[in-house]
Design an enzyme around this catalytic site. Structure first.
Site, mmCIF file in Angstrom:
data_model
loop_
_atom_site.group_PDB
_atom_site.id
_atom_site.type_symbol
_atom_site.label_atom_id
_atom_site.label_comp_id
_atom_site.label_asym_id
_atom_site.label_seq_id
_atom_site.Cartn_x
_atom_site.Cartn_y
_atom_site.Cartn_z
ATOM 1 N N THR A 124 0.874 -1.188 0.000
ATOM 2 C CA THR A 124 0.000 0.000 0.000
ATOM 3 C C THR A 124 0.902 1.226 0.000
ATOM 4 O O THR A 124 1.628 1.469 0.961
ATOM 5 C CB THR A 124 -0.910 0.005 1.248
ATOM 6 O OG1 THR A 124 -1.649 -1.211 1.285
ATOM 7 C CG2 THR A 124 -1.868 1.182 1.219
ATOM 8 N N HIS B 222 -7.725 4.763 -0.289
ATOM 9 C CA HIS B 222 -7.521 4.437 1.123
ATOM 10 C C HIS B 222 -8.790 4.730 1.943
ATOM 11 O O HIS B 222 -8.735 5.188 3.092
ATOM 12 C CB HIS B 222 -6.340 5.241 1.679
ATOM 13 C CG HIS B 222 -5.503 4.464 2.662
ATOM 14 N ND1 HIS B 222 -4.275 3.939 2.347
ATOM 15 C CD2 HIS B 222 -5.717 4.127 3.954
ATOM 16 C CE1 HIS B 222 -3.769 3.331 3.409
ATOM 17 N NE2 HIS B 222 -4.630 3.428 4.396
#
Ligand SMILES: Cc1cc2nc3c(=O)[nH]c(=O)nc-3n(C[C@H](O)[C@H](O)[C@H](O)COP(=O)(O)O)c2cc1C
Length: 403
Positions: free
Chosen positions: A164, A291
């Protein structure tokens, strides 16, 4: 005579993600609930992630429906019984069983567990609960440290790695951020007492399990060393120089070498040009994601970016999306626009807070039945048949960033 049962008494089962969220709000101490709601700055992206789904309509048939509908698929080679994966989140302090409960629920319902490197449970425990676990890493620490963390995840049995990389350390929310204690010791417990004493059931769970919420990150511990606190881990992350595209390719190839070719996902892709670079860097999958609106506020809803990105790279790699999924029809809309599957964050956190492992299973069941109902109404035999023609897509809906 049998004991009188109040027929209106609430069953712990819940019928929608919204009901689970309301139960979580009532059950959790205010700062813990606030940490799950999250969002950043003016909250534009977090709101858009959900409201954009409501702009998409469905085009149903009245007859000619299919008696059986299929929703099995695979992501990164992992077979799943529904097109919904658990997105990695740090679920610290929501429930004493934390990520282990989530992993068990995902295993029971036949899907993949995404485990955050900021999680409160170790990758070893989580893989034991669900062998179909993808371990998620941020770009934090130096390369040796990252190799050691990858090796540990691989040795534990993680079947894939999620990198990520979209985090931009945005600080501040217009509605205020919850205070997160450095460590939950007796002194902190007393300070937080006024907010916690009213949440008797939440406290009882921890008392029964004989633990207090421990804000450490065991998966970031050095070999043989103690787990850093959440703040210590965050400091390491903030002070790590951000990754280049060469670093992405390095991470991908390093994981491939040490894991014998296990798959790799880049999470947090918003732009078509980045999706193409991700393909060049050798990734097997991407998640189109902002996110969950916790990051750079003002980025478009994730669902608006799916179709342009899936059109560009969907034939080369698995394109999944996450952000704003709250019902089965949201999943169907994402797939119709080109996603292979979706990942969920807050939805399962509400389920976990409301009812532990059973609550997460309940969430997956709510989504499964919602997907099935939408497939029935749309007159398709399975998710593979979904196309944009099954939707009403308003003009100008899509956002093709960097196309
Ligand atoms: C409380 C919270 C913690 C999160 N922690 C992480 C994390 O540690 N790693 C990560 O890749 N994403 C993290 N995310 C983002 C989720 O994986 C996912 O992208 C997002 O929640 C999807 O949006 P949704 O909550 O609307 O489903 C977090 C999200 C939330 C709400």
């Amino acid at each position: 005579m049998s004991k009188f049962e109040n027929p209106w008494k609430q069953n712990p089962w819940f019928e929608s993600v919204a009901v689970a969220q309301e139960r979580a709000r009532k059950r959790l101490p205010k700062p813990v609930y606030g940490a799950l709601v999250a969002g950043s700055e003016r909250g534009q992206t977090i709101a858009e992630n959900q409201s954009a789904f409501a702009e998409l309509g469905l085009a149903p048939h009245v007859a000619g429906h299919h008696a059986k509908r299929s929703m099995e698929t695979s992501v990164m080679g992992e077979g799943i019984s529904l097109p919904v994966l658990i997105s990695p989140t740090g679920v610290q302090a929501v429930h004493p069983d934390g990520e282990v409960a989530v992993a068990r629920a995902a295993a029971a319902r036949g899907t993949v567990m995404g485990l955050s490197n900021f999680a409160s449970k170790s990758v070893e425990e989580v893989v034991a609960a669900n062998p179909a676990t993808f371990f998620q890493m941020y770009w934090t620490g130096d390369r040796d440290v990252m190799i050691q963390r990858m090796q540990r995840a691989h040795a534990a049995g993680a079947r894939g790695l999620i990198a990520t990389l979209d985090w931009s350390f945005s600080m501040g929310r217009d509605w205020g951020s919850p205070e997160i204690p450095e460590k939950v010791d007796f002194k902190t417990a007393l300070r937080f007492a006024p907010q916690v004493v009213t949440k008797v059931r939440w406290m009882q769970q921890f008392a029964k399990a004989g633990v207090i919420p421990d804000l450490t990150a065991p998966n970031l511990a050095p070999p043989g060393g103690a787990a850093p606190t959440f703040f210590g881990a965050y400091y390491e992350w903030m002070t790590t120089p951000p990754p280049s595209w060469e670093d992405v390719a390095w991470m991908r190839s390093t994981w491939a070498e040490l894991s014998g070719g296990r798959p790799f996902m880049l999470k947090g892709v918003s732009r078509v040009d980045d999706a193409k670079r991700a393909v060049d860097a050798g990734v097997d999958a991407i998640s189109v994601s902002n996110h969950g609106g916790n990051n750079l506020d003002g980025t478009p809803a994730a669902i608006r970016m799916v179709h342009p990105i899936a059109t560009a790279v969907g034939s080369q790699i698995d394109v999944v999306m996450d952000g704003g999924i709250r019902r089965g029809s949201d999943v169907v809309k994402a797939i119709a626009l080109g996603a292979r599957a979706v990942m969920i964050g807050r939805a399962y956190l509400w389920g976990l807070a409301a009812n532990g492992q059973t609550g997460v299973e309940n969430i997956l069941d709510v989504l499964r039945s919602g997907i099935d109902s939408a497939l029935l109404g749309l007159g398709v035999a399975g998710i593979d048949e979904l196309t944009p023609e099954h939707l009403l897509v308003p003009d100008g809906f899509h956002r093709a960033l960097g196309a």
